[in-house]
Design a protein around this motif. Structure first.
Motif, short mmCIF file in Angstrom:
data_model
loop_
_atom_site.label_atom_id
_atom_site.label_comp_id
_atom_site.label_asym_id
_atom_site.label_seq_id
_atom_site.Cartn_x
_atom_site.Cartn_y
_atom_site.Cartn_z
N LEU A 45 9.53 1.99 -5.64
CA LEU A 45 10.41 0.81 -5.67
C LEU A 45 10.16 -0.12 -4.48
O LEU A 45 10.91 -1.09 -4.29
N GLY A 46 9.14 0.18 -3.68
CA GLY A 46 8.83 -0.68 -2.55
C GLY A 46 9.88 -0.64 -1.46
O GLY A 46 10.09 -1.64 -0.75
N GLN A 47 10.56 0.50 -1.33
CA GLN A 47 11.61 0.64 -0.30
C GLN A 47 11.01 1.19 0.99
O GLN A 47 9.89 1.71 1.01
N GLU A 48 11.80 1.11 2.06
CA GLU A 48 11.36 1.65 3.35
C GLU A 48 11.15 3.16 3.24
O GLU A 48 11.99 3.87 2.69
N ILE A 49 10.01 3.64 3.79
CA ILE A 49 9.70 5.07 3.73
C ILE A 49 10.40 5.78 4.88
O ILE A 49 10.27 5.40 6.04
N VAL A 50 11.16 6.81 4.55
CA VAL A 50 11.88 7.60 5.56
C VAL A 50 11.14 8.93 5.75
O VAL A 50 11.06 9.75 4.83
N GLY A 51 10.56 9.10 6.95
CA GLY A 51 9.76 10.30 7.22
C GLY A 51 10.55 11.58 7.18
O GLY A 51 10.02 12.65 6.87
N ARG A 52 11.85 11.51 7.50
CA ARG A 52 12.69 12.71 7.51
C ARG A 52 12.70 13.41 6.14
O ARG A 52 12.69 14.64 6.08
N TYR A 53 12.69 12.63 5.08
CA TYR A 53 12.71 13.22 3.74
C TYR A 53 11.43 14.02 3.47
O TYR A 53 11.46 15.06 2.81
N PHE B 137 13.24 15.23 -2.49
CA PHE B 137 12.09 15.05 -3.39
C PHE B 137 12.24 13.77 -4.20
O PHE B 137 11.25 13.12 -4.53
N LEU B 138 13.47 13.45 -4.55
CA LEU B 138 13.72 12.21 -5.29
C LEU B 138 13.33 11.00 -4.46
O LEU B 138 12.65 10.08 -4.93
N TRP C 167 0.82 -1.20 0.00
CA TRP C 167 0.00 0.00 0.00
C TRP C 167 0.86 1.26 0.00
O TRP C 167 0.37 2.35 -0.32
N GLU C 168 2.15 1.09 0.36
CA GLU C 168 3.03 2.27 0.39
C GLU C 168 3.16 2.91 -0.99
O GLU C 168 3.50 4.10 -1.10
N VAL C 169 2.88 2.12 -2.05
CA VAL C 169 3.02 2.67 -3.39
C VAL C 169 2.06 3.85 -3.60
O VAL C 169 2.32 4.74 -4.42
N LEU C 170 0.95 3.88 -2.84
CA LEU C 170 0.00 4.98 -2.96
C LEU C 170 0.60 6.30 -2.48
O LEU C 170 0.09 7.38 -2.82
N LEU C 171 1.66 6.22 -1.67
CA LEU C 171 2.34 7.45 -1.23
C LEU C 171 2.96 8.20 -2.41
O LEU C 171 3.30 9.38 -2.30
N SER C 172 3.12 7.49 -3.52
CA SER C 172 3.70 8.16 -4.70
C SER C 172 2.77 9.27 -5.21
O SER C 172 3.24 10.22 -5.85
N LEU C 173 1.46 9.15 -4.93
CA LEU C 173 0.52 10.18 -5.40
C LEU C 173 0.72 11.51 -4.67
O LEU C 173 0.93 12.54 -5.32
N PRO C 174 0.70 11.53 -3.30
CA PRO C 174 0.99 12.81 -2.64
C PRO C 174 2.42 13.27 -2.87
O PRO C 174 2.70 14.48 -2.89
N ALA C 175 3.34 12.30 -3.05
CA ALA C 175 4.74 12.69 -3.30
C ALA C 175 4.85 13.43 -4.63
O ALA C 175 5.52 14.47 -4.73
#
Length: 289
Positions: A251-259, A242-243, A164-172
Motif C-alpha cells: 500500500l506504499g505505507q511507511e515500513i516499520v522495522g519493529r514488525y 505478518f499482516l 521501491w519499497e513495494v519489492l519488500l513484499s517479496l521477502p515478506a
C-alpha cells in the motif's frame, strides 16, 4: 505424470544410529529435504487441487479473484461507512488485509487437517510427510497470486505512491510462506493425534480475525483519545506483524522495522517447535491417521 518418490537421494550421508531410531533429527531434516526434492509432484498436485475445485466451471480459477473482490468491496464499503473513513483509503486497506488473511487462515485451517485429509496417500505412498505440507503452502500461494489481481485493480482505481519499497513484499510473502509451513506441521501433527484440535483451531482462528486490524484500522483507535492506549495491545497479536510487513509495501505505507523483527523472532520460535514435533512424532502420523 511419473514421479519417483524416495526419502533420500544418492550421495546423502545418513548416520546409521539415526536410521535405526524413528526419533532423530537426521530423519526429521531428511524428511524436509526429501519433501522439497519432490517439487514436481507437490507442484502438480497443488495445481490439480485448484483445477478440481473449479472443474466444469465456466470461469474456472477466475472465481477465486471474483469472490475475493466481491467480499473486499462489500466489507470495504460497509466499514468505511461505519468508521466514516474515505473509501479510497479504507477499501485497499481491507482488500489487502483480506488477501493476506486468506493465506494465513488457509495455512492454519487446512494445516490442521493436512495429514487427516491425505490419509490414503500417507498409508500407501512411501513419500516424505512434508510433501503434503509443501503441497498445502503451494496451493495457498496459488490462491494468493489469484487474489493479487484485486490489489492490482485497486492500485489502478486508487493510486498509491508505490516506490521501491513495494519489492519488500517479496521477502515478506516468503517469510509468511515459511511460517505457513511450520504452522501446518505443528497443527497437522497435533490435530492428527487429538481429533478435537481442528474445531478448536477453527474457533480460535475466527476470533483472531476480529482481533486483527483487517476490517478495522489501528489508526482509527489511535485517533480516539479514549482507546489510544489500548491500541498498542494489538501488537500482542502475532498475526498483526505478518499482516503489516506485507501490507505496508503493497500500500506504499511507511515500513516499520519493529514488525519485521517480531515476525523473524516468531519464525525462529515456531520452526523450533515444529522441528521438535516433527522429530518426535513424524513416525507416528501414519498410525494416527
Amino acid at each position: 505424470m511419473a514421479v519417483t518418490v524416495t526419502d533420500n537421494e544418492p550421495g546423502d550421508v545418513v548416520d546409521p544410529d539415526e536410521v535405526s531410531s524413528p526419533r532423530s533429527w537426521g530423519r526429521a531434516f531428511a524428511d524436509l529435504r526429501a519433501g522439497w526434492r519432490q517439487r514436481p509432484l507437490w507442484g502438480y498436485l497443488g495445481w490439480q487441487d485448484i483445477k478440481q475445485r473449479y472443474r466444469r466451471s465456466v470461469l474456472g480459477p477466475l472465481w477465486i479473484s471474483i469472490s475475493m473482490g466481491v467480499i473486499a468491496l462489500g466489507l470495504g464499503i460497509l466499514y468505511s461507512a461505519l468508521f466514516e473513513t474515505p473509501i479510497a483509503t479504507f477499501l485497499p486497506h481491507v482488500a489487502v488485509g483480506l488477501l493476506i488473511w486468506n493465506f494465513v487462515s488457509g495455512c492454519i485451517l487446512e494445516g490442521s487437517e493436512v495429514f487427516i485429509s491425505n490419509e490414503g496417500l500417507i498409508k500407501f505412498l512411501p513419500a516424505p510427510l512434508t510433501l503434503h505440507i509443501y503441497r498445502l503452502v503451494w496451493r495457498q500461494t496459488l490462491f494468493f497470486l489469484h487474489n493479487l489481481v484485486v490489489w492490482a485493480v485497486l492500485m489502478v482505481i486508487f493510486p498509491r505512491p508505490l516506490g521501491w519499497e513495494v519489492l519488500l513484499s517479496l521477502p515478506a510473502f516468503a517469510l509468511l510462506a515459511v511460517n505457513g509451513a511450520w504452522i501446518a506441521i505443528l497443527a497437522g501433527i497435533l490435530a492428527t493425534r487429538f481429533r478435537d484440535i481442528p474445531p478448536i483451531i477453527a474457533s480460535v482462528t475466527q476470533l483472531v480475525f476480529y482481533l486483527t486490524p483487517i476490517v478495522w484500522s489501528i489508526d482509527i483507535l489511535q485517533d480516539n483519545e479514549a482507546a489510544r492506549e489500548r491500541a498498542s495491545l494489538v501488537e500482542l497479536n502475532p498475526v498483526f506483524h505478518f499482516l503489516e510487513i506485507l501490507r505496508q509495501p503493497l500500500l506504499g505505507q511507511e515500513i516499520v522495522g519493529r514488525y519485521w523483527l517480531v515476525a523473524g523472532a516468531i519464525t525462529i520460535v515456531g520452526w523450533a517447535a515444529a522441528l521438535v514435533c516433527l522429530r518426535n512424532y513424524r513416525s507416528r502420523v501414519a498410525y494416527w491417521v
